[in-house]
Design a protein around this motif. Structure first.
Motif, PDB file in Angstrom:
ATOM      1  N   ILE A  96       0.833  -1.204   0.000  1.00 41.69           N
ATOM      2  CA  ILE A  96       0.000   0.000   0.000  1.00 41.69           C
ATOM      3  C   ILE A  96       0.865   1.251   0.000  1.00 41.69           C
ATOM      4  O   ILE A  96       0.595   2.202  -0.743  1.00 41.69           O
ATOM      5  N   SER A  97       1.930   1.244   0.797  1.00 41.14           N
ATOM      6  CA  SER A  97       2.796   2.439   0.831  1.00 41.14           C
ATOM      7  C   SER A  97       3.530   2.624  -0.490  1.00 41.14           C
ATOM      8  O   SER A  97       3.725   3.764  -0.936  1.00 41.14           O
ATOM      9  N   CYS A  98       3.913   1.548  -1.148  1.00 37.86           N
ATOM     10  CA  CYS A  98       4.564   1.672  -2.464  1.00 37.86           C
ATOM     11  C   CYS A  98       3.588   2.199  -3.511  1.00 37.86           C
ATOM     12  O   CYS A  98       3.948   3.047  -4.335  1.00 37.86           O
ATOM     13  N   GLN A  99       2.350   1.697  -3.477  1.00 38.87           N
ATOM     14  CA  GLN A  99       1.337   2.203  -4.412  1.00 38.87           C
ATOM     15  C   GLN A  99       1.055   3.682  -4.146  1.00 38.87           C
ATOM     16  O   GLN A  99       0.901   4.467  -5.088  1.00 38.87           O
ATOM     17  N   ALA A 100       0.998   4.051  -2.865  1.00 35.59           N
ATOM     18  CA  ALA A 100       0.766   5.456  -2.515  1.00 35.59           C
ATOM     19  C   ALA A 100       1.933   6.325  -2.992  1.00 35.59           C
ATOM     20  O   ALA A 100       1.718   7.463  -3.438  1.00 35.59           O
ATOM     21  N   ALA A 101       3.137   5.805  -2.934  1.00 37.60           N
ATOM     22  CA  ALA A 101       4.300   6.559  -3.409  1.00 37.60           C
ATOM     23  C   ALA A 101       4.217   6.792  -4.919  1.00 37.60           C
ATOM     24  O   ALA A 101       4.553   7.874  -5.406  1.00 37.60           O
ATOM     25  N   VAL A 102       3.757   5.800  -5.655  1.00 40.11           N
ATOM     26  CA  VAL A 102       3.597   5.959  -7.108  1.00 40.11           C
ATOM     27  C   VAL A 102       2.553   7.035  -7.400  1.00 40.11           C
ATOM     28  O   VAL A 102       2.760   7.920  -8.242  1.00 40.11           O
ATOM     29  N   VAL A 103       1.423   6.973  -6.682  1.00 38.47           N
ATOM     30  CA  VAL A 103       0.370   7.980  -6.865  1.00 38.47           C
ATOM     31  C   VAL A 103       0.908   9.367  -6.521  1.00 38.47           C
ATOM     32  O   VAL A 103       0.687  10.334  -7.262  1.00 38.47           O
ATOM     33  N   ALA A 104       1.628   9.471  -5.404  1.00 37.92           N
ATOM     34  CA  ALA A 104       2.179  10.764  -4.990  1.00 37.92           C
ATOM     35  C   ALA A 104       3.156  11.307  -6.027  1.00 37.92           C
ATOM     36  O   ALA A 104       3.126  12.502  -6.360  1.00 37.92           O
ATOM     37  N   PRO A 157       8.478   4.627   1.568  1.00 40.94           N
ATOM     38  CA  PRO A 157       8.321   3.162   1.552  1.00 40.94           C
ATOM     39  C   PRO A 157       9.610   2.418   1.903  1.00 40.94           C
ATOM     40  O   PRO A 157       9.552   1.340   2.500  1.00 40.94           O
ATOM     41  N   ILE A 158      10.747   2.996   1.581  1.00 41.23           N
ATOM     42  CA  ILE A 158      12.020   2.351   1.916  1.00 41.23           C
ATOM     43  C   ILE A 158      12.204   2.317   3.426  1.00 41.23           C
ATOM     44  O   ILE A 158      12.560   1.282   4.003  1.00 41.23           O
ATOM     45  N   VAL A 159      11.946   3.446   4.065  1.00 40.86           N
ATOM     46  CA  VAL A 159      12.035   3.497   5.524  1.00 40.86           C
ATOM     47  C   VAL A 159      11.025   2.532   6.143  1.00 40.86           C
ATOM     48  O   VAL A 159      11.340   1.801   7.088  1.00 40.86           O
ATOM     49  N   GLY A 160       9.812   2.516   5.595  1.00 41.02           N
ATOM     50  CA  GLY A 160       8.797   1.590   6.081  1.00 41.02           C
ATOM     51  C   GLY A 160       9.226   0.145   5.940  1.00 41.02           C
ATOM     52  O   GLY A 160       8.984  -0.677   6.836  1.00 41.02           O
ATOM     53  N   ALA A 161       9.863  -0.185   4.833  1.00 43.39           N
ATOM     54  CA  ALA A 161      10.339  -1.554   4.615  1.00 43.39           C
ATOM     55  C   ALA A 161      11.399  -1.934   5.642  1.00 43.39           C
ATOM     56  O   ALA A 161      11.395  -3.055   6.173  1.00 43.39           O
ATOM     57  N   VAL A 162      12.297  -1.008   5.941  1.00 38.93           N
ATOM     58  CA  VAL A 162      13.337  -1.277   6.942  1.00 38.93           C
ATOM     59  C   VAL A 162      12.705  -1.478   8.316  1.00 38.93           C
ATOM     60  O   VAL A 162      13.049  -2.420   9.042  1.00 38.93           O
ATOM     61  N   VAL A 163      11.760  -0.630   8.672  1.00 40.09           N
ATOM     62  CA  VAL A 163      11.072  -0.761   9.969  1.00 40.09           C
ATOM     63  C   VAL A 163      10.342  -2.097  10.050  1.00 40.09           C
ATOM     64  O   VAL A 163      10.429  -2.803  11.067  1.00 40.09           O
ATOM     65  N   LEU A 164       9.625  -2.466   8.983  1.00 36.97           N
ATOM     66  CA  LEU A 164       8.920  -3.754   8.973  1.00 36.97           C
ATOM     67  C   LEU A 164       9.892  -4.933   9.054  1.00 36.97           C
ATOM     68  O   LEU A 164       9.615  -5.921   9.743  1.00 36.97           O
ATOM     69  N   ALA A 165      11.027  -4.835   8.374  1.00 37.83           N
ATOM     70  CA  ALA A 165      12.014  -5.918   8.415  1.00 37.83           C
ATOM     71  C   ALA A 165      12.596  -6.066   9.816  1.00 37.83           C
ATOM     72  O   ALA A 165      12.758  -7.191  10.314  1.00 37.83           O
ATOM     73  N   VAL A 166      12.893  -4.952  10.448  1.00 37.56           N
ATOM     74  CA  VAL A 166      13.427  -5.000  11.823  1.00 37.56           C
ATOM     75  C   VAL A 166      12.385  -5.600  12.761  1.00 37.56           C
ATOM     76  O   VAL A 166      12.708  -6.433  13.613  1.00 37.56           O
TER      77      VAL A 166
END
Length: 175
Positions: A96-104, A157-166
């Protein structure tokens, strides 16, 4: 006849190996999705095809291309948000965050395109060089704000991915 039978057996074995390999590929594709959304990979493929292939048919860098891309990306964002097709909540959040980034990104590109077109129209009406210079400075400041927005949209989304991975690593280490 013995040779024919051996060839037939080899052919059956090759088909079986292909079927098993093909099944493994299919299962590897589906293992990330909820069973109710097993078809979602096809939607993802269509999205990629339309965002890249269909966009080529429209005027390069034109407003139509940007709007079409933004509409398609918005529809995909809505679909992903509605379905939440992935087995893991973190994967849904990241998608969802990646799709939102594309829209933004596309929405910011539309704003930039419209502002530049407005500047070009206004430039024809300026009689004073100072007035034109002031408007050019205003455009440059606007472009800088848009650039910051584009960077933020790409980095989030990159920061979100790192947070989710951690978070996943922490959960895995507690088990």
């Amino acid at each position: 006849e013995k040779r024919s039978r051996e060839e037939h057996e080899e052919a059956k074995e090759e088909i079986l190996v292909f079927a098993i390999r093909d099944r493994r590929w299919i299962e590897s594709r589906l293992k990330h999705y909820e069973l109710r959304c097993a078809w979602f990979d096809i939607v993802e493929i269509l999205r990629k095809l339309l965002l890249t292939g269909f966009a080529v048919l429209l005027e390069q860098g034109g407003m139509g291309q940007l709007v079409a891309g933004c509409l398609l990306a918005s529809a995909m964002l809505a679909l992903t948000t509605l379905l939440q097709p992935y087995k893991h909540l973190g994967d849904d959040i990241l998608a969802i965050s990646c799709q939102a980034a594309v829209v933004a990104n596309l929405a910011l590109a539309i704003l930039l395109h419209a502002r530049r077109a407005q500047f070009e129209r206004e430039l024809l009406g300026f009689t004073d060089a100072d007035e034109a210079a002031n408007e050019a400075e205003a455009l440059a400041a606007f472009e800088e704000r848009i650039a910051h927005g584009l960077i933020a949209a790409a980095v989030t989304p990159i920061v979100g991915a790192v947070v989710l991975a951690v978070a996943q690593l922490r959960l895995a280490s507690r088990r």
